[in-house]
Each structure stands twice: as C-alpha cells, then as structure tokens.
Design a protein around this motif. Structure first.
Motif, PDB file in Angstrom:
ATOM      1  N   GLU A 292      -5.940   6.627  -2.694  1.00  0.00           N
ATOM      2  CA  GLU A 292      -6.148   5.476  -1.809  1.00  0.00           C
ATOM      3  C   GLU A 292      -6.691   4.286  -2.599  1.00  0.00           C
TER       4      GLU A 292
ATOM      5  N   HIS B 163       1.787   4.173  -2.952  1.00  0.00           N
ATOM      6  CA  HIS B 163       1.682   5.638  -2.801  1.00  0.00           C
ATOM      7  C   HIS B 163       2.997   6.306  -3.228  1.00  0.00           C
TER       8      HIS B 163
ATOM      9  N   HIS C 186       0.831  -1.209   0.000  1.00  0.00           N
ATOM     10  CA  HIS C 186       0.000   0.000   0.000  1.00  0.00           C
ATOM     11  C   HIS C 186       0.872   1.269   0.000  1.00  0.00           C
ATOM     12  N   GLU C 187       1.811   1.338   0.952  1.00  0.00           N
ATOM     13  CA  GLU C 187       2.599   2.570   1.072  1.00  0.00           C
ATOM     14  C   GLU C 187       3.586   2.739  -0.080  1.00  0.00           C
TER      15      GLU C 187
ATOM     16  N   TYR D 299     -11.818   1.432   2.230  1.00  0.00           N
ATOM     17  CA  TYR D 299     -10.986   2.625   2.443  1.00  0.00           C
ATOM     18  C   TYR D 299     -10.542   3.225   1.109  1.00  0.00           C
TER      19      TYR D 299
HETATM   20 ZN   LIG Z   1      -3.053   5.114   1.821  1.00  0.00          ZN
END
Ligand SMILES: [Zn+2]
Length: 271
Positions: A232, A176, A172-173, A225
């Motif tokens: 996101e 990003h 996830h990070e 989310y």
């Molecule tokens: Zn995030």
C-alpha cells in the motif's frame, strides 16, 4: 478419406484459421497504433489535471501506451454502469503514465478493467492462527488482486479529477498491478536485481517514517493508508509522486529518485 484422416485434416484447417486470424488481428492492432490519437479523445482529457501538465513528447508516448491498453483490455461496467469512451480514455491514459517510459507492454497480461459507479463491497475471509475464520464486508474504491483484472469506482476516479491532489485511484491500482506483475518483488524485498537492494532500503526507510508519523498523529504528504503495509505504501507513494510531484521531491528526495528511475519520468519537471 478415413475418419482419422478427416479428423487430422480438420485439425490442421482449424489451426491454420487460428493462425491467420491472429496474424490479421496483430496487423490491425499495429495499424491502429500508428493512427494519430483521435482529437475527440484529447478533448476528453481536458478534465484530467495531470494530463494538462504533461510536456508534448511525454503525451505522445502515453497516447501510444493508452491506445495499446484500450485495444487489448475489456472495460466492463458493473452494477448497471455503461462504460463510455470518456471513461476508457481517462482510465487508460492515467494508467499509461506508469508504463509509457519503462515498458509499454506491461499491461499485456491484464484481461479486464471492471468499473463500478461508486464504491463496491467485497467479502473478506480471515483465518487466525487458531483456525478461527472471520468473514467481513468492506467497501472499496479500487481493487487489484492479481494481474488479470483491476476493479475501479468511477465516482472515486472523478473525485481525483476534481482536484483532490494526491488522490488517484487509477494510479494506485495500476501500481499494485505492476507489483503483482513482478510477483510482489517491488515490495517484498524478494528480488536481487541490480539496484534492488537500494530500492528496497529506500522504500522501507520511507515506509517506517510514514508509520512513525501516523503513530504520532502527524500530517503526512503520503496518505496514512500507506502505513498499512509496503504494497500500500508503494501504491500511495506513486499517487503523490505524480500528483504532488514537487512537494514529494522536496519531502522525499531519495524515494523520488527511486520512483523517477523506476517510472522513467520526472513529474516534478512538468509544468
Ligand atoms: Zn491499495
């Protein structure tokens, strides 16, 4: 020798030292990259379900990218945590999955990975249209504000390893990070590279579908989310693309095809 000549001589001596040091460091790094991945590191990866599914040729490329990341990036323990080799290997290897088949130098801009034992608290400062400032506190499992550093909770990384499929704070990070590296162009529609229009149209359609599902209170394969915003959505979709690949391909064939092209791998074909 005059003071001026001495200053010039010192300047050139210092510049030469820096150049030699950089050449030696680059040689040492290149040499290390050619070394085989240590067997002790491979044993540490037995805990990573995603790693177990990788075909050997994919593993080999990921090992090189992971090693490069570990060479260049400082891993810093926070709140009393000591970062072990196992933590570094588990984080770097999963992060390397995202870049090994598209750009193994993608993490060269990253300076540090901060690892907290568990969730960490950040302060949010929000200013509304009337200038009213609200300061709040949030507990996070990961955070990537720019390309210089990534913050992670080790407890959440371990939760992902324990079989909570579709939850992977490392993927996830670092997803990003890739978006930040492209200056947000992956998710803000601001780039007109070949294929970008199709990419954005596909991402937005799937994002809208997730928002609708969340509004209707339906279950979704992608974490709700992801309905927060497109950035996101891209990060949460990346988690499921790798972690629940076949379900993802069946549920989101067009988005699967875009992510397959972007990441250069098809996890739905892995064991
Ligand atoms: Zn995030």
């Amino acid at each position: 020798m005059t003071p001026f000549a001495l200053a010039i001589a010192l300047f050139f001596a210092l510049a030469a030292t820096v150049i030699v040091w950089r050449i030696l460091r680059a040689r040492r790094r290149a040499h290390e990259l050619r070394e085989p991945f240590p067997p002790s590191w491979r044993r540490m990866l037995a805990r990573v379900p995603l790693w177990q599914r990788l075909p050997p040729p994919v593993r080999a490329q990921i090992e090189t990218a992971a090693r490069r990341l570990m060479q260049r990036v400082s891993f810093i323990g926070c709140n009393g945590l000591t970062v072990t080799d196992e933590m570094r290997v588990i984080i770097a290897t999963q992060a390397a999955l995202l870049v090994a088949h598209r750009d193994s130098h993608a993490y060269d801009a990253l300076y540090s990975v901060l690892v907290y034992p568990g969730e960490f608290v950040v302060e949010d400062r929000d200013e509304d249209e009337f200038g009213l400032v609200t300061v709040g506190r949030r507990a996070l499992s990961g955070q990537t504000i720019d390309v210089s550093r990534i913050v992670l909770s080790w407890e959440d990384i371990e939760d992902g390893l324990a079989g909570d499929e579709g939850y992977n704070v490392v993927l996830h990070e670092f997803a990003h990070y890739l978006d930040h590296l492209a200056e947000g162009a992956l998710t803000d529609g601001g780039v007109l590279a070949p294929g970008a229009q199709r990419w954005h149209a596909t991402l937005e359609a799937a994002y809208e579908a997730l928002c609708d599902a969340v509004d209707r209170g339906e279950d979704s394969l992608i974490d709700p989310y992801g309905a927060e915003d497109l950035a996101e959505f891209f990060a949460t979709a990346t988690e499921v693309f790798f972690e629940r690949a076949r379900e993802f391909r069946a549920a989101h064939p067009r988005l699967h095809a875009e992510l397959r092209e972007f990441y250069g791998v098809d996890p739905a074909e892995w064991g």
